[in-house]
Design an enzyme around this catalytic site. Sequence first.
Site, mmCIF file in Angstrom:
data_model
loop_
_atom_site.group_PDB
_atom_site.id
_atom_site.type_symbol
_atom_site.label_atom_id
_atom_site.label_comp_id
_atom_site.label_asym_id
_atom_site.label_seq_id
_atom_site.Cartn_x
_atom_site.Cartn_y
_atom_site.Cartn_z
ATOM 1 N N ASP A 1 0.825 -1.199 0.000
ATOM 2 C CA ASP A 1 0.000 0.000 0.000
ATOM 3 C C ASP A 1 0.865 1.257 0.000
ATOM 4 O OD1 ASP A 1 -2.622 1.371 0.456
ATOM 5 O OD2 ASP A 1 -1.643 1.947 2.326
ATOM 6 N N GLU B 1 1.089 -0.559 -5.197
ATOM 7 C CA GLU B 1 0.131 0.514 -5.448
ATOM 8 C C GLU B 1 0.952 1.794 -5.536
ATOM 9 O OE1 GLU B 1 -3.555 3.013 -3.497
ATOM 10 O OE2 GLU B 1 -1.843 2.344 -2.338
#
Length: 744
Positions: free
Chosen positions: A415, A468
């Site tokens: 993330d 990401e």
Amino acid sequence: MTVATPYFQQGSEIALLNGEYTDVFSLLGMHSVNDGKALVVRCLIPGAISVDVLSAKDGRKVATLEQVNEHGLFAGKMGRRVKSFAYLLRVQYPLCEQLINDPYQFDSLLNPDDVYLFGEGSQLQTYHFQGANWREHHGVKGVHFCVWAPNAKQVAVMGDFNLWDNKRHILRHHPASGLWDIFIAEVEPEQHYKYAISDMHGNQVIKSDPYAVAMQPSPHNASKIPHVERYDWQDSQWLADRASHQPHVQPMSIYEVQLASWRRKGDDSQEYTDYSQLIAELVPYIKEMGFTHLQLMPISEYPFDGSWGYQPVGLFAPTYRFGDANGLRAFIDECHQQGIAVLLDWVPAHFPRDPHGLVRFDGSCLYEHDDPRKGEQPDWDTLIYNYGRAEVRSFLYSNAHYWLDEFHFDGLRLDAVSSMLYLDYSRRADQWIPNKFGGRENLEAISFLQELNARMYQCFPGINMIAEESTAWPGVTQATSNNGLGFGFKWNMGWMNDTLRYISCDPLFRRYHHGELTFSLVYAFTEQFILSLSHDEVVHGKGSLLHKIPGDDWQKFATLRAYYGFMWTHPGKKLLFMGNEFAQRNEWNHNQSLDWHLLTYAPHQGVQDWVRDLNQCYQQYPALYQRDHHSDGFQWLDCNNADNNILVFCRFGMDKQQHVVIVVNMSPQVYYDFRVGVPTAQNYRELLNSDHRHYGGGDVVNDNPCEAQVTPWQGMSHSIVITVPPLGCSIWVPELDEQDQPTQ
């Protein structure tokens, strides 16, 4: 009462009781004194009224210790004995008696090689010796506790096993490494514990164990002693096959799930679904829908439900919400046996400020930078790991290894990678410090990510490391040997933003936004992309995907089906957030179940059926996945028909004979006698059409095969004439001989 004895040096008692005596093992336990002419045992057991020393060999009493002061200090000589021996302490309390192994008679269980690698920043299995681990030491079974707190004056472990007394079990200090450890025999599985740390400022802080593998339910925050038993895995064949897997040439259709809100149980739907129910319901659903991968949003223990798991405190502890660690293992095991790979959303970019967590762990900025310009993340009011500190790297490397090794996850999705890469991420000019070259790149984080990816791929062949990353950082999926970050895949955030902006436009004005559908092919092969429609696109007032689309329900559902058809045929692997597969109307709410009742309505059932059939088609035809990351796997036939909102393109497999032709119409207009170029002289049949009545469409379909005509068109030697459905996606394949039909 205080007895004057020669057992303690002057001032040592006070320092011990005040949390200022660092070398506790040199004071407590059994020690030779008087030049080896006598043995003494010293112990600190608050609340005891008497303590006897017994021989561990035969249980006979050797000596009764004298009470040194009212705080629980006891000491005494071992009679005529001068040679160390294994012993027990018989402790008399006002209401009970307890027989214990004195933890201060045991030497350290730390392995010098492990300690060295930890301090060097290259230890991948720190969790095997830090945290609370079951061990057998000199024939005694117990738990070895170990924690890193280099700037602490004293560290004690307190819990259910010692009545939460912060003086009873003070840990051994290893100054060179900053580690503290102790072996305690009188411990049971699932007992709670915390560390009481006397910090460098003389304050005592109470911390959860950074390496705890289980924690109390929020709002409580104690760590838990793990169970002894191991899980009996049944997925050895899966792991063996995975090792030789080449994910870039295989289909990858990912179903992103937040377990807390996929489906709840109970009359008020407020009770979490446990792993046994997820095995019975979620796993068959994923298989039925044809998804190849399941991606779990973070499941490391997190106290705040509203963080969705992205602010974890117990990085090694699977959250209590759905069951225990072996329940999670059983869930992943079942996924593997059903042919479903499982990915984990992992958060190494930052950590929250919860006082029981990593923040100022030993009174110093241990895991974070002490300068807020490097150590604080302004977007989320969290703290940033110090990636340049060796022990922190070992902590994070080990956590990644832990999930892949102990739970057999098939990959990690990292993330907020962009926030790691840039020192000035979301900062004003006066809020960040340039690197040593004067740039804004976070060199320490870059090095960390490169090393992380290289090590995980080396340890676990066939896994997927996914980033990401929302900027144009070059080489995210390039090999580290080529100065890339070394990820296997990167989310295509540009495609997502552009195409969602496009479908939110009224069809009347889409001609002016046509480039938002086509621009992604300018850079589609610069990285190994995953097309992602994740949870981030259906929260914070953004509305659901269906809500973004203008028009009446017919237009909304038709556009969404066409959009999914475009996504599934566009180069790149696929990711769809739960609920999107049946066109949930409301934006995602982490506090409740998905709106499964919508499936009683035909339009929603139609979207679900369309996604299921897209997944089946996607896996059946190699042209849709084999050359995802190579330009020779894609060819525009017509990308310039902005006035009619139409795209036509062709996908190719390794074998160019295996190809698929796609026509996407983002206008509500039906186009009859529409000519499409095709690569071969074969007949072509319409494999899927999003406007079919089965999916809730108007049934503008092509029932019969179309014969290829020797009419060059759109750069192809042949062409077919078809009817193009309104707001629809039509997928065409050549009618091959049976032996030439594509297989999975």
